[in-house]
Design a protein around this motif. Structure first.
Motif, PDB file in Angstrom:
ATOM      1  N   HIS A 162     -21.874  41.158 -40.738  1.00 32.43           N
ATOM      2  CA  HIS A 162     -20.731  43.052 -40.867  1.00 32.43           C
ATOM      3  C   HIS A 162     -22.514  43.907 -41.531  1.00 32.43           C
ATOM      4  N   LEU A 163     -23.762  43.565 -41.268  1.00 36.84           N
ATOM      5  CA  LEU A 163     -24.708  44.247 -41.551  1.00 36.84           C
ATOM      6  C   LEU A 163     -25.417  43.980 -39.932  1.00 36.84           C
ATOM      7  N   THR A 164     -26.264  45.683 -39.904  1.00 39.23           N
ATOM      8  CA  THR A 164     -26.787  45.610 -38.790  1.00 39.23           C
ATOM      9  C   THR A 164     -28.785  45.155 -39.117  1.00 39.23           C
ATOM     10  N   LYS A 165     -29.108  45.686 -38.126  1.00 44.05           N
ATOM     11  CA  LYS A 165     -30.851  44.923 -38.272  1.00 44.05           C
ATOM     12  C   LYS A 165     -31.613  45.332 -39.299  1.00 44.05           C
ATOM     13  N   ALA A 166     -31.135  46.624 -39.239  1.00 44.36           N
ATOM     14  CA  ALA A 166     -31.687  47.614 -39.685  1.00 44.36           C
ATOM     15  C   ALA A 166     -31.416  47.577 -41.519  1.00 44.36           C
ATOM     16  N   ASP A 167     -30.164  47.157 -41.627  1.00 43.54           N
ATOM     17  CA  ASP A 167     -29.923  47.241 -42.802  1.00 43.54           C
ATOM     18  C   ASP A 167     -30.536  45.755 -43.237  1.00 43.54           C
ATOM     19  N   LYS A 168     -29.886  44.972 -43.109  1.00 40.03           N
ATOM     20  CA  LYS A 168     -30.755  43.898 -44.017  1.00 40.03           C
ATOM     21  C   LYS A 168     -32.271  43.338 -43.530  1.00 40.03           C
ATOM     22  N   GLY A 169     -33.010  44.171 -42.525  1.00 44.05           N
ATOM     23  CA  GLY A 169     -33.827  44.676 -42.922  1.00 44.05           C
ATOM     24  C   GLY A 169     -34.718  45.307 -44.283  1.00 44.05           C
ATOM     25  N   HIS A 170     -33.416  46.109 -44.397  1.00 44.27           N
ATOM     26  CA  HIS A 170     -33.678  47.391 -46.172  1.00 44.27           C
ATOM     27  C   HIS A 170     -34.198  45.852 -46.734  1.00 44.27           C
ATOM     28  N   PHE A 171     -32.782  45.277 -47.187  1.00 41.55           N
ATOM     29  CA  PHE A 171     -32.080  44.299 -48.039  1.00 41.55           C
ATOM     30  C   PHE A 171     -33.620  43.247 -48.225  1.00 41.55           C
ATOM     31  N   GLU A 172     -34.032  42.964 -47.477  1.00 45.32           N
ATOM     32  CA  GLU A 172     -35.095  41.875 -47.189  1.00 45.32           C
ATOM     33  C   GLU A 172     -36.747  42.447 -47.832  1.00 45.32           C
ATOM     34  N   LYS A 173     -37.088  43.661 -47.914  1.00 43.03           N
ATOM     35  CA  LYS A 173     -37.576  44.530 -48.055  1.00 43.03           C
ATOM     36  C   LYS A 173     -37.957  44.986 -49.597  1.00 43.03           C
ATOM     37  N   ALA A 174     -36.310  45.141 -50.077  1.00 45.07           N
ATOM     38  CA  ALA A 174     -36.386  45.481 -51.349  1.00 45.07           C
ATOM     39  C   ALA A 174     -36.363  44.239 -51.867  1.00 45.07           C
ATOM     40  N   GLY A 175     -36.368  42.431 -51.493  1.00 42.70           N
ATOM     41  CA  GLY A 175     -35.910  41.264 -52.151  1.00 42.70           C
ATOM     42  C   GLY A 175     -34.790  41.200 -52.319  1.00 42.70           C
ATOM     43  N   VAL A 176     -33.559  42.130 -52.558  1.00 44.14           N
ATOM     44  CA  VAL A 176     -32.208  41.681 -52.582  1.00 44.14           C
ATOM     45  C   VAL A 176     -31.065  41.249 -52.335  1.00 44.14           C
TER      46      VAL A 176
END
Length: 209
Positions: free
Chosen positions: A60-74
């Protein structure tokens, strides 16, 4: 603004106060929300936090969104919203914001998307009057009527006509929080708020309180 949260509209009900008065309320599942990003004056020019709400699947998420959450660790979240706060020194990325951030008696502003009603005529959209429902009027009972004047020979901007009705962002100001259920993350707010059931809403401190 001092606090804010993302929620989902559950529906409307009523609550009785201490002296037996009936209070119509809208119940909102507020949070839990996770802090996905923290913005400061030094790095971004203003203080704000970005909250994520409702668990999401990767598809349900774009690659950019997934990278954003991975960077935040959430964990992956489906909805993101930024809230500007006066002081964010005590808030860190990964913190969880729950409904007990607010308390009964608080005044809040609620933002949501209104129900979409599609392409609608001027009577439904703008509350225009219809013509006489008698013989001789012809098949124009619900038409908008005159479009303007001969000079200038054009339709003025902002003329109320048929078109898309609803499905727009609306904010209702200065509503009162009647009750908080911390265990279930529910907030009961007096009155109606925009949107249909299960619609996403944003709650923040009232700017007029």
């Amino acid at each position: 603004m001092k606090k804010g949260i993302i929620g989902k509209k559950i529906g409307m009900t009523q609550i009785f106060d201490e002296i037996g008065n009936v209070i119509p309320v809208t119940v909102i599942q507020a949070g839990p929300c996770v802090v996905a990003q923290k913005k400061t004056v030094e790095t971004d020019g203003y203080n704000a936090i970005q909250l994520g709400f409702s668990d999401a699947k990767e598809k349900h998420l774009t690659k950019a969104d997934k990278g954003h959450f991975e960077k935040a660790g959430v964990a992956l979240k489906r909805h993101l919203k930024e809230f500007r706060l006066d002081d964010i020194s005590a808030i860190n990325v990964g913190d969880v914001i729950t409904a007990d951030t607010f308390a009964a008696g608080d005044k809040v502003d609620v933002t949501g998307m209104t129900k979409g009603r599609g392409y609608s005529g001027v009577i439904k959209r703008w509350n225009h009057h219809h013509l006489r429902m008698t013989h001789g009027t012809g098949p124009i009972h619900r038409q908008p009527g005159s479009m303007g004047v001969i000079d200038p020979a054009r339709i003025f901007k902002n003329k109320k006509m048929a078109g898309q009705y609803g499905n727009e962002q609306v904010t209702v100001l200065n509503l009162k929080v009647v009750k908080i259920d911390s265990e279930k993350n529910l907030i009961a707010i007096k009155g109606a708020i925009p949107g249909a059931k299960d619609g996403i809403v944003f709650i923040r401190d009232s700017v007029k309180a």
